[in-house]
Design a protein around this motif. Structure first.
Motif, PDB file in Angstrom:
ATOM      1  N   ALA A  60       1.349   2.810  -5.647  1.00  7.84           N
ATOM      2  CA  ALA A  60       0.379   1.773  -5.288  1.00  7.84           C
ATOM      3  C   ALA A  60       0.108   1.874  -3.792  1.00  7.84           C
ATOM      4  CB  ALA A  60       0.907   0.385  -5.656  1.00  7.84           C
ATOM      5  N   TYR A  61      -0.463   2.998  -3.367  1.00 12.25           N
ATOM      6  CA  TYR A  61      -0.775   3.199  -1.951  1.00 12.25           C
ATOM      7  C   TYR A  61      -2.088   2.507  -1.607  1.00 12.25           C
ATOM      8  CZ  TYR A  61       2.710   6.977  -1.785  1.00 12.25           C
ATOM      9  OH  TYR A  61       3.865   7.709  -1.827  1.00 12.25           O
ATOM     10  N   SER A  62      -2.132   1.864  -0.446  1.00 15.65           N
ATOM     11  CA  SER A  62      -3.397   1.296   0.025  1.00 15.65           C
ATOM     12  C   SER A  62      -4.305   2.393   0.567  1.00 15.65           C
ATOM     13  CB  SER A  62      -3.135   0.245   1.105  1.00 15.65           C
ATOM     14  OG  SER A  62      -2.358   0.788   2.156  1.00 15.65           O
ATOM     15  N   ALA A  63      -3.723   3.442   1.152  1.00 14.96           N
ATOM     16  CA  ALA A  63      -4.481   4.596   1.637  1.00 14.96           C
ATOM     17  C   ALA A  63      -3.937   5.841   0.939  1.00 14.96           C
ATOM     18  CB  ALA A  63      -4.353   4.736   3.147  1.00 14.96           C
ATOM     19  N   LEU A  64      -4.784   6.496   0.158  1.00 14.05           N
ATOM     20  CA  LEU A  64      -4.346   7.639  -0.622  1.00 14.05           C
ATOM     21  C   LEU A  64      -4.342   8.902   0.231  1.00 14.05           C
ATOM     22  CD1 LEU A  64      -6.345   6.964  -3.893  1.00 14.05           C
ATOM     23  CD2 LEU A  64      -3.893   6.667  -3.555  1.00 14.05           C
ATOM     24  N   PRO A  65      -3.356   9.791   0.053  1.00 10.50           N
ATOM     25  CA  PRO A  65      -3.389  11.079   0.760  1.00 10.50           C
ATOM     26  C   PRO A  65      -4.644  11.846   0.373  1.00 10.50           C
ATOM     27  CG  PRO A  65      -1.252  10.696  -0.317  1.00 10.50           C
ATOM     28  CD  PRO A  65      -2.185   9.641  -0.818  1.00 10.50           C
ATOM     29  N   ASP A  66      -5.214  12.578   1.331  1.00 12.71           N
ATOM     30  CA  ASP A  66      -6.462  13.287   1.050  1.00 12.71           C
ATOM     31  C   ASP A  66      -6.238  14.692   0.516  1.00 12.71           C
ATOM     32  OD1 ASP A  66      -5.557  14.554   3.290  1.00 12.71           O
ATOM     33  OD2 ASP A  66      -7.252  14.002   4.574  1.00 12.71           O
ATOM     34  N   ASN A  67      -4.986  15.110   0.372  1.00 14.62           N
ATOM     35  CA  ASN A  67      -4.719  16.462  -0.094  1.00 14.62           C
ATOM     36  C   ASN A  67      -4.139  16.480  -1.507  1.00 14.62           C
ATOM     37  OD1 ASN A  67      -2.391  15.223   0.716  1.00 14.62           O
ATOM     38  ND2 ASN A  67      -1.510  17.015   1.717  1.00 14.62           N
ATOM     39  N   VAL A  68      -4.363  15.409  -2.269  1.00 12.69           N
ATOM     40  CA  VAL A  68      -3.924  15.350  -3.656  1.00 12.69           C
ATOM     41  C   VAL A  68      -5.080  14.853  -4.523  1.00 12.69           C
ATOM     42  CG1 VAL A  68      -1.509  14.910  -3.050  1.00 12.69           C
ATOM     43  CG2 VAL A  68      -3.045  12.983  -3.470  1.00 12.69           C
ATOM     44  N   ILE A  69      -4.948  15.059  -5.826  1.00 11.86           N
ATOM     45  CA  ILE A  69      -5.874  14.491  -6.799  1.00 11.86           C
ATOM     46  C   ILE A  69      -5.324  13.128  -7.222  1.00 11.86           C
ATOM     47  CG2 ILE A  69      -6.921  14.748  -9.081  1.00 11.86           C
ATOM     48  CD1 ILE A  69      -7.972  16.747  -7.105  1.00 11.86           C
ATOM     49  N   ALA A  70      -6.155  12.098  -7.163  1.00  9.52           N
ATOM     50  CA  ALA A  70      -5.719  10.741  -7.521  1.00  9.52           C
ATOM     51  C   ALA A  70      -6.593  10.212  -8.654  1.00  9.52           C
ATOM     52  CB  ALA A  70      -5.812   9.816  -6.312  1.00  9.52           C
ATOM     53  N   ARG A  71      -5.954   9.742  -9.721  1.00  6.54           N
ATOM     54  CA  ARG A  71      -6.670   9.099 -10.816  1.00  6.54           C
ATOM     55  C   ARG A  71      -6.241   7.640 -10.891  1.00  6.54           C
ATOM     56  NH1 ARG A  71      -7.674  12.383 -16.220  1.00  6.54           N
ATOM     57  NH2 ARG A  71      -9.285  10.756 -16.230  1.00  6.54           N
ATOM     58  N   ASP A  72      -7.199   6.766 -11.024  1.00  7.60           N
ATOM     59  CA  ASP A  72      -6.925   5.330 -11.034  1.00  7.60           C
ATOM     60  C   ASP A  72      -6.256   4.940 -12.342  1.00  7.60           C
ATOM     61  OD1 ASP A  72      -6.893   2.620 -10.523  1.00  7.60           O
ATOM     62  OD2 ASP A  72      -8.995   2.322 -11.061  1.00  7.60           O
ATOM     63  N   LEU A  73      -5.043   4.389 -12.245  1.00 11.62           N
ATOM     64  CA  LEU A  73      -4.365   3.880 -13.429  1.00 11.62           C
ATOM     65  C   LEU A  73      -4.763   2.442 -13.711  1.00 11.62           C
ATOM     66  CD1 LEU A  73      -2.278   4.519 -15.658  1.00 11.62           C
ATOM     67  CD2 LEU A  73      -0.508   3.595 -14.137  1.00 11.62           C
ATOM     68  N   GLY A  74      -5.070   1.681 -12.666  1.00 15.29           N
ATOM     69  CA  GLY A  74      -5.492   0.301 -12.845  1.00 15.29           C
ATOM     70  C   GLY A  74      -4.800  -0.629 -11.870  1.00 15.29           C
TER      71      GLY A  74
END
Length: 306
Positions: A144-158
């Motif tokens: 539950a990061y407020s700022a996501l790393p820019d070097n990974v793929i992130a999919r929203d779980l909810g």
């Protein structure tokens, strides 16, 4: 040795013609000739006997062609192994997940996954700490990061639905069933709250009821850095706690806890599935990610639609 030059050489040797090799490789005949000349300079040998009518391999060329075919075979085998790895759902799957979400995943996601994919072995790290996902130490991370790393793929779980809970005795003692608005939690004679010791921003509780929103900064005598411990303290009647609904659902159904302000929920943690950027995503990662997203769709009660 330049592998492009070696590929050109191998094609010429197989076809016995610079023109035919240029057509198959879809390049100019001049480029084919330059590749061969560069390879001969690099190896300091003559690879072909050339006449006006034909081209044949020298002894050195025959030896190199044998090696080139072996390299080509190894390349095809390696490519097939990678394709098989991407298709097959097997091997060790390393995931990192916070403790309480890990519990619900172990209870509601893992049984179906291991039944459907018995060749996968799970390695689960229980932590909220930063973990190395982008370099492959973990295949998946739920955070539950407020700022996501820019070097990974992130999919929203909810966005997780949290609720304020207390023991039945605590509710009765402080007549909490009479509360109708979140602001009543900060009155001077408010009963004890169990708040978060790890991050101050998690003590900003954004309450939501339909389109209505109220954000309160809450304080209490008990500062606990673990949801499991906060849950136990709430059950013991030590105060009110704000906990994920998936964690307290069974306790609410059994009557061990009571939801305070039942018309309101707290919208606090937006979870993402994080994985490294890579081509040929292994089947085990793809399968577990899909299983997680299916679980999320099957349990809308755990999440909040914003």
């Amino acid at each position: 040795m330049n592998l492009n030059h070696l590929q050109t050489f191998s094609t010429v040797a197989r076809l016995g013609s610079l023109t035919a090799a240029a057509d198959e490789l879809d390049v100019s005949k001049g480029l084919v000739s330059r590749h061969l000349q560069a390879l001969e300079r690099d190896l300091d040998v003559l690879l072909f006997h050339r006449t006006t009518r034909r081209i044949t391999l020298t002894e050195a060329g025959e030896a190199l062609y044998t090696r080139a075919r072996q390299i080509s075979d190894l390349s095809r085998e390696a490519k097939q192994q990678i394709l098989d790895l991407a298709r097959e759902v097997s091997g060790a799957l390393r995931i990192t997940v916070p403790a309480e979400l890990g519990r619900v995943i172990a209870r509601e996601v893992v049984p179906d996954f291991v039944r459907d994919f018995p060749a996968v072995s799970l390695i689960m790290d229980i932590s909220t700490a930063l973990r190395d996902v982008e370099f492959g130490n973990y295949d998946l991370a739920l955070r539950a990061y407020s700022a996501l790393p820019d070097n990974v793929i992130a999919r929203d779980l909810g966005t997780v639905k949290s609720v304020v809970v207390a023991s039945p005795a605590f509710v009765e003692r402080f007549r909490l069933e009479e509360l109708s608005a979140p602001e009543q939690l900060v009155r001077t004679d408010a009963p004890a709250l169990i708040v978060n010791a790890g991050r101050d921003d998690w003590n900003l509780w954004p309450f939501q009821k339909g389109a209505d929103r109220v954000e309160l900064e809450l304080h209490g005598p008990h500062r606990i850095g673990n949801y499991g411990v906060a849950f136990e303290m709430a059950c013991q009647g030590q105060g009110m706690a704000c906990l994920p609904f998936y964690q307290v659902r069974s306790a609410l159904e059994r009557g061990e806890l009571v939801q305070v302000l039942p018309d309101w929920c707290v919208v606090q943690h937006q979870f993402h599935i994080l994985r490294a950027r890579q081509r040929g995503l292994p089947g085990k990662i793809r399968a577990f990610e899909k299983t997680l997203l299916d679980w999320r769709r099957q349990h809308p009660e755990y999440f909040v639609e914003l």
